[in-house]
Design a protein around this motif. Structure first.
Motif, mmCIF file in Angstrom:
data_model
loop_
_atom_site.group_PDB
_atom_site.id
_atom_site.type_symbol
_atom_site.label_atom_id
_atom_site.label_comp_id
_atom_site.label_asym_id
_atom_site.label_seq_id
_atom_site.Cartn_x
_atom_site.Cartn_y
_atom_site.Cartn_z
ATOM 1 N N ASP A 188 0.811 -1.215 0.000
ATOM 2 C CA ASP A 188 0.000 0.000 0.000
ATOM 3 C C ASP A 188 0.846 1.266 0.000
ATOM 4 O O ASP A 188 0.367 2.327 -0.404
ATOM 5 N N ALA A 189 2.093 1.165 0.468
ATOM 6 C CA ALA A 189 2.954 2.343 0.558
ATOM 7 C C ALA A 189 4.390 1.891 0.764
ATOM 8 O O ALA A 189 4.649 0.743 1.148
ATOM 9 N N VAL A 190 5.325 2.804 0.501
ATOM 10 C CA VAL A 190 6.737 2.576 0.778
ATOM 11 C C VAL A 190 7.248 3.743 1.616
ATOM 12 O O VAL A 190 6.950 4.906 1.328
ATOM 13 N N LEU A 191 8.004 3.416 2.664
ATOM 14 C CA LEU A 191 8.661 4.423 3.488
ATOM 15 C C LEU A 191 10.166 4.246 3.355
ATOM 16 O O LEU A 191 10.655 3.115 3.362
ATOM 17 N N VAL A 192 10.898 5.341 3.220
ATOM 18 C CA VAL A 192 12.350 5.264 3.079
ATOM 19 C C VAL A 192 12.999 6.102 4.172
ATOM 20 O O VAL A 192 12.483 7.147 4.559
ATOM 21 N N THR A 193 14.122 5.633 4.666
ATOM 22 C CA THR A 193 14.820 6.323 5.751
ATOM 23 C C THR A 193 15.624 7.503 5.208
ATOM 24 O O THR A 193 15.823 7.630 3.997
ATOM 25 N N PRO A 194 16.105 8.383 6.082
ATOM 26 C CA PRO A 194 16.803 9.591 5.611
ATOM 27 C C PRO A 194 17.998 9.323 4.714
ATOM 28 O O PRO A 194 18.279 10.118 3.813
ATOM 29 N N ARG A 195 18.732 8.224 4.935
ATOM 30 C CA ARG A 195 19.925 7.952 4.126
ATOM 31 C C ARG A 195 19.665 7.005 2.954
ATOM 32 O O ARG A 195 20.593 6.635 2.235
ATOM 33 N N CYS A 196 18.428 6.627 2.740
ATOM 34 C CA CYS A 196 18.098 5.759 1.613
ATOM 35 C C CYS A 196 18.235 6.546 0.300
ATOM 36 O O CYS A 196 17.994 7.756 0.249
ATOM 37 N N ALA A 197 18.634 5.863 -0.761
ATOM 38 C CA ALA A 197 18.769 6.500 -2.070
ATOM 39 C C ALA A 197 17.437 7.100 -2.518
ATOM 40 O O ALA A 197 16.357 6.644 -2.132
ATOM 41 N N ASP A 198 17.537 8.100 -3.344
ATOM 42 C CA ASP A 198 16.380 8.875 -3.794
ATOM 43 C C ASP A 198 15.504 8.068 -4.759
ATOM 44 O O ASP A 198 15.958 7.704 -5.853
ATOM 45 N N PRO A 199 14.245 7.798 -4.419
ATOM 46 C CA PRO A 199 13.371 7.082 -5.357
ATOM 47 C C PRO A 199 13.124 7.843 -6.652
ATOM 48 O O PRO A 199 12.758 7.235 -7.661
ATOM 49 N N LEU A 200 13.315 9.165 -6.639
ATOM 50 C CA LEU A 200 13.102 9.957 -7.842
ATOM 51 C C LEU A 200 14.393 10.232 -8.603
ATOM 52 O O LEU A 200 14.411 11.077 -9.509
ATOM 53 N N TYR A 201 15.479 9.542 -8.263
ATOM 54 C CA TYR A 201 16.669 9.626 -9.096
ATOM 55 C C TYR A 201 16.375 8.893 -10.405
ATOM 56 O O TYR A 201 15.614 7.920 -10.433
ATOM 57 N N ARG A 202 16.986 9.343 -11.488
ATOM 58 C CA ARG A 202 16.670 8.841 -12.824
ATOM 59 C C ARG A 202 16.747 7.319 -12.914
ATOM 60 O O ARG A 202 15.862 6.669 -13.480
ATOM 61 N N ARG A 203 17.797 6.703 -12.356
ATOM 62 C CA ARG A 203 17.937 5.259 -12.448
ATOM 63 C C ARG A 203 16.857 4.543 -11.633
ATOM 64 O O ARG A 203 16.315 3.515 -12.063
ATOM 65 N N SER A 204 16.534 5.062 -10.464
ATOM 66 C CA SER A 204 15.471 4.459 -9.651
ATOM 67 C C SER A 204 14.154 4.454 -10.411
ATOM 68 O O SER A 204 13.429 3.450 -10.434
ATOM 69 N N ILE A 205 13.834 5.585 -11.011
ATOM 70 C CA ILE A 205 12.577 5.692 -11.764
ATOM 71 C C ILE A 205 12.555 4.701 -12.910
ATOM 72 O O ILE A 205 11.565 3.995 -13.134
ATOM 73 N N ARG A 206 13.668 4.626 -13.665
ATOM 74 C CA ARG A 206 13.714 3.765 -14.841
ATOM 75 C C ARG A 206 13.570 2.297 -14.453
ATOM 76 O O ARG A 206 12.791 1.561 -15.064
#
Length: 279
Positions: free
Chosen positions: A159-177
Motif C-alpha cells: 500500500d505504501a513505501v517508506l524510506v529512511t533519511p539515508r536511503c537513495a532517492d526514489p526519484l533519481y533517474r535510475r530508480s525511476i527507470r
C-alpha cells in the motif's frame, strides 16, 4: 499509459537547440555524475523523468515539468502526450542525437527527458493511513535496488513505501527507470530516524517486521500464517543489513528460509518474496 482526461490542447512550442553548451539545457547536463545529481536535484526541487512511458506516469500522478528535452523523431509523440495532459506552459527543447549525448553524457535511446518539479513529501501518517502492508527501506544506497523494490511493491500489492533519511532517492533517474515508473504509482515518503520512526509507524497501527538473519527470527511462512492486520516490513542496506536501531524497533524479526548454502537474497528479491508471502 493513461493520462488524466482533459480537453486536447495545442502542444507547447518547441525550440531547436544545436549548441550543447546552451544554458537552457543545464537541467540535463552530466546526468552520469551520480553525486552531483543527488545533491542538485533535491535542492532545486527537480528530478529527471526519462522516456515517454515514465513522463506519462509522472504526468498522470499530477507532476509538472519545468522543461522537456526531446530528439526530433520523438517530438510528435511527446507533443501529443503533453497536449493530452494539458501541459502548455513549458519549453520543449529539440536536439539531435549528438547534442543529447554531449549534454547528458550518455547515448539517449529513449527519446525524451523531462525536468520535473518535485511534489512536496507527505507526512508518514497520511501516506500509510489505512494501509495493510507497507515496505520500509532502510539506508539502501543503490538506486537500482530502490527502483526494483518499488516495482515489486507495486506489483505485489504494497500500500505504501517508506524510506529512511539515508536511503537513495526514489526519484533519481535510475530508480525511476528500473521501477518502470511505479515510483509514481505507490505512495511513499521519508521516515525520520529511529526511534521516532518506530513511534510514527506504530501510531498508524502497523506491526514492525524486520527482515534479518537472527537466532530469534521466525520464518516468513510462520509469520505470514498469522500476520497482524497491518505490517510494516523493514529491509536493510545491501551490505550490512538492518541497523541495530532498526532491529531494536522491530516487533518481530523475520527470516526467509534458504537452501543451497545461500544465507540471503538481494534486497529487492527479498522484498518481493516477503510481499508475496504477505499478500
Amino acid at each position: 499509459m493513461p493520462i488524466p482526461a482533459s480537453e486536447p490542447t495545442t502542444p507547447p512550442p518547441s525550440v531547436t537547440i544545436d549548441d550543447p553548451a546552451d544554458p537552457r539545457l543545464s537541467d540535463y547536463r552530466d546526468l552520469t555524475d551520480v553525486a552531483l545529481r543527488r545533491v542538485r536535484e533535491p535542492q532545486e526541487g527537480l528530478y529527471i523523468a526519462e522516456s515517454a512511458k515514465v513522463i506519462a506516469r509522472a504526468l498522470a500522478a499530477g507532476h509538472h515539468p519545468r522543461s522537456v528535452l526531446v530528439q526530433e523523431k520523438w517530438l510528435a509523440d511527446i507533443g501529443g502526450l503533453l497536449s493530452a495532459a494539458g501541459v502548455v506552459d513549458v519549453p520543449v527543447y529539440v536536439v539531435s542525437d549528438r547534442v543529447a549525448e554531449q549534454v547528458t553524457g550518455y547515448a539517449v535511446h529513449r527519446g525524451a527527458l523531462a525536468a520535473m518539479h518535485r511534489p512536496a513529501l507527505r507526512s508518514v501518517s497520511e501516506v500509510v493511513a489505512g494501509a495493510r502492508t507497507v515496505l520500509v527501506l532502510e539506508d539502501i544506497v543503490d538506486h537500482t535496488n530502490v527502483g526494483a523494490a518499488f516495482r515489486g511493491a507495486a506489483g505485489l500489492g504494497a500500500d505504501a513505501v517508506l524510506v529512511t533519511p539515508r536511503c537513495a532517492d526514489p526519484l533519481y533517474r535510475r530508480s525511476i527507470r528500473v521501477s518502470m515508473g511505479t515510483v509514481f504509482q505507490v505512495p511513499w515518503t521519508r521516515l525520520p530516524e529511529w526511534p521516532e520512526a518506530r513511534e510514527q509507524v506504530h501510531a498508524a497501527g502497523l506491526h514492525i517486521a524486520a527482515l534479518a538473519l537472527a537466532e530469534e527470527a521466525v520464518t516468513l511462512d510462520a509469520f505470514a500464517a498469522s500476520r497482524p492486520p497491518g505490517v510494516a516490513l523493514v529491509l536493510g542496506t545491501e551490505g550490512d543489513g538492518l541497523s541495530r536501531r532498526a532491529l531494536e524497533a522491530a516487533d518481530t524479526v523475520v527470516t526467509i528460509p534458504m537452501a543451497g548454502g545461500v544465507d540471503s537474497l538481494n534486497v529487492a528479491a527479498a522484498s518481493a518474496v516477503a510481499l508475496w508471502a504477505l499478500r
